[in-house]
Scaffold this active site. Sequence first.
Site, PDB file in Angstrom:
ATOM      1  CD  GLU A   1     -19.246 -91.681-122.665  1.00 36.93           C
ATOM      2  OE1 GLU A   1     -19.692 -92.414-121.866  1.00 36.93           O
ATOM      3  OE2 GLU A   1     -18.910 -90.058-122.877  1.00 36.93           O
TER       4      GLU A   1
ATOM      5  CE  LYS B   1     -12.464 -84.060-126.283  1.00 37.58           C
ATOM      6  NZ  LYS B   1     -12.688 -82.725-125.589  1.00 37.58           N
TER       7      LYS B   1
ATOM      8  CG  ASP C   1     -15.738 -77.174-126.131  1.00 41.55           C
ATOM      9  OD1 ASP C   1     -15.111 -77.461-125.503  1.00 41.55           O
ATOM     10  OD2 ASP C   1     -16.151 -76.633-127.611  1.00 41.55           O
TER      11      ASP C   1
ATOM     12  CE1 TYR D   1     -16.819 -86.548-118.862  1.00 36.01           C
ATOM     13  CE2 TYR D   1     -17.932 -85.529-119.765  1.00 36.01           C
ATOM     14  CZ  TYR D   1     -17.315 -86.003-119.069  1.00 36.01           C
ATOM     15  OH  TYR D   1     -15.607 -84.500-118.872  1.00 36.01           O
TER      16      TYR D   1
ATOM     17  CE  LYS E   1      -9.801 -82.149-130.089  1.00 32.89           C
ATOM     18  NZ  LYS E   1     -10.432 -80.449-129.346  1.00 32.89           N
TER      19      LYS E   1
ATOM     20  CB  CYS F   1     -27.035 -43.817-134.786  1.00 36.63           C
ATOM     21  SG  CYS F   1     -28.050 -45.157-135.271  1.00 36.63           S
TER      22      CYS F   1
ATOM     23  CB  CYS G   1     -30.877 -41.812-135.905  1.00 29.55           C
ATOM     24  SG  CYS G   1     -29.929 -41.571-134.589  1.00 29.55           S
TER      25      CYS G   1
ATOM     26  CB  CYS H   1     -27.295 -44.437-131.458  1.00 27.87           C
ATOM     27  SG  CYS H   1     -28.647 -43.900-131.928  1.00 27.87           S
TER      28      CYS H   1
ATOM     29  CB  CYS I   1     -31.867 -44.707-132.620  1.00 25.65           C
ATOM     30  SG  CYS I   1     -31.439 -45.530-134.134  1.00 25.65           S
TER      31      CYS I   1
HETATM   32  S1  IVH Z   1     -14.043 -89.173-120.162  1.00 22.14           S
HETATM   33  C1  IVH Z   1     -10.014 -89.632-118.104  1.00 22.14           C
HETATM   34  N1  IVH Z   1     -15.742 -87.984-121.361  1.00 22.14           N
HETATM   35  O1  IVH Z   1     -12.412 -83.888-122.251  1.00 22.14           O
HETATM   36  C2  IVH Z   1     -10.718 -88.577-118.338  1.00 22.14           C
HETATM   37  N2  IVH Z   1     -14.073 -87.466-121.071  1.00 22.14           N
HETATM   38  O2  IVH Z   1      -9.984 -83.694-123.370  1.00 22.14           O
HETATM   39  C3  IVH Z   1     -11.442 -89.418-118.976  1.00 22.14           C
HETATM   40  N3  IVH Z   1     -14.895 -84.421-121.976  1.00 22.14           N
HETATM   41  O3  IVH Z   1     -10.340 -84.196-119.674  1.00 22.14           O
HETATM   42  C4  IVH Z   1     -12.744 -88.450-119.556  1.00 22.14           C
HETATM   43  N4  IVH Z   1     -16.754 -85.139-122.935  1.00 22.14           N
HETATM   44  O4  IVH Z   1     -13.086 -82.660-119.651  1.00 22.14           O
HETATM   45  C5  IVH Z   1     -14.764 -88.941-120.963  1.00 22.14           C
HETATM   46  N5  IVH Z   1     -18.074 -88.207-122.824  1.00 22.14           N
HETATM   47  C6  IVH Z   1     -16.911 -87.539-122.069  1.00 22.14           C
HETATM   48  C7  IVH Z   1     -16.320 -86.034-121.937  1.00 22.14           C
HETATM   49  C8  IVH Z   1     -15.489 -85.874-121.740  1.00 22.14           C
HETATM   50  C9  IVH Z   1     -15.540 -84.567-122.860  1.00 22.14           C
HETATM   51  C10 IVH Z   1     -13.553 -83.673-121.818  1.00 22.14           C
HETATM   52  C11 IVH Z   1     -13.405 -84.200-120.522  1.00 22.14           C
HETATM   53  C12 IVH Z   1     -11.711 -84.511-120.567  1.00 22.14           C
HETATM   54  C13 IVH Z   1     -11.302 -83.957-122.316  1.00 22.14           C
HETATM   55  C14 IVH Z   1     -10.302 -84.245-123.076  1.00 22.14           C
END
Ligand code: IVH
Length: 468
Positions: free
Chosen positions: A112, A114, A116, A222, A310, A404, A407, A422, A427
């Site tokens: 999946e 990740k 942010d 998720y 990552k 500025c 102007c 400004c 302006c």
């Molecule tokens: S599963 C038991 N799935 O990334 C923890 N986490 O660096 C299960 N995160 O703590 C987490 N996308 O806050 C999971 N598709 C995803 C995620 C995800 C972002 C975050 C989450 C986690 C952190 C770990």
Amino acid sequence: MKQAEQRILELCKALDHHNRLYYIEATPEISDFEYDKLYRELVDLEAEHPELVTPDSPTQRVGGEPLTAFEHVAHAVPMMSLDNTYTRDEVRDLDTSLRKLLGDTPFTYVVEPKVDGVAFSLRYEDGHLVTAGTRGDGTRGDDVTANVRTINSVPLRIETDAEVVEVRGEVYMPKAAFLAFTERQVAEGKDPFKNPRNATAGSLKQLDPRIVATRPLDAVLYGHGQLDGAGFDSHDQFLRQLKTWGFRTVPRYWTCAGIDDVLAAIDELETMRHDFPFEIDGAVVKVNEVELYATLGSTAKSPRWAKAFKYPPEQAETTVREITVQVGRTGVLTPVAEPEPVFLSGSEIKRATLHNADDIERKDIRVGDRVLIEKAGEVIPAVICVIKEKRAGNETPFKMPEVCPACGEAATKREGEVALRCENLQCPAQSVRLLRHLAARNCLDIEALGDIVAEKLVESGLATSPLD
Ligand code: IVH
């Protein structure tokens, strides 16, 4: 009374349905006008019969008074984090160690994005949203229920027989919404958030849910915590159930038969990571078979059945050719670096924000410097640091102008603001910005009125204000 009760019920159901079509499925069946009509009818009926207002009525998303402090929520099932991996070899090692632990037991994977954002947990009892909490230390987080209720894609009730459903995911600010929000912050003379993640965290920390309601937050789910009366054999089955319940889930995931497929999915996700509406800082690899989780167990902080991979932040090295000062629509002066153009995260970068004079001073950025630029949280390119070893000695420090640049009006600071402004309403730079703003897609949407036309209109004196 009976009739009113009946109608309120109908309206709540209909609005929930349309809400879901609009916010989750992006396939609305009725116009905004029709939606507003239903909503108004509900507001009016509830005003006549306040005793019939339920906490999960669509009119009750935004709470009344600000809190004085956050209460805590306890996580019965701890909210853990994930171990990170950075190389493909480490992902193969994961497979090797899983096979060691599981012997001949066959298993599959899910990969999946990740997301942010900021981790959160939602607790539904008998289908009603009762609490929303942040992760905190994993066992106890902040109770941000009032704030999370303002997020339209989070259902206030779900259709289920399960007594307790705790679902987990990430609150985020969509990339496009973050840009618009930043522009608004700058126009108001505020120091904008550096990236969508900070903007999300900052918004969730607000004690006044009415402010949070104005922030373009969204949420994706998720995972889960406590589940009483519901269970799943596999993670992909759980993801489908989340969707059925009406949650936003990750728009794309991969079920993989083996580690080669996992690596291919990680590669494919990397090529498309910028296309998601939210920021992605990696991939999450999960064992799909839920029954194996108990056998695999966890370390102190993270489960053994999942790992994060990552992606490296995309950075580029370039030279700052010039630092110019941009005059915003409301007169805010922002320094902008104009580097030698470079390609980064799929686009050519010709400008990079420097936030404000303090930022330039802190990073000691001079004209002529070799610098690293990164799309700060992918969205806005920013100068990360100066490569000081590459200085030749002829780089020139930058000072914010006292007037500025457009102007010549003296630049001033308003009380309580960090930005220089400004204040000249005539302006020309502000006029151009204002015309552009007026013509923008989310305003009057005048396609032919772009940057150059706006500049020429102001320059020639044909139009200097929206009224012209
Ligand atoms: S599963 C038991 N799935 O990334 C923890 N986490 O660096 C299960 N995160 O703590 C987490 N996308 O806050 C999971 N598709 C995803 C995620 C995800 C972002 C975050 C989450 C986690 C952190 C770990």
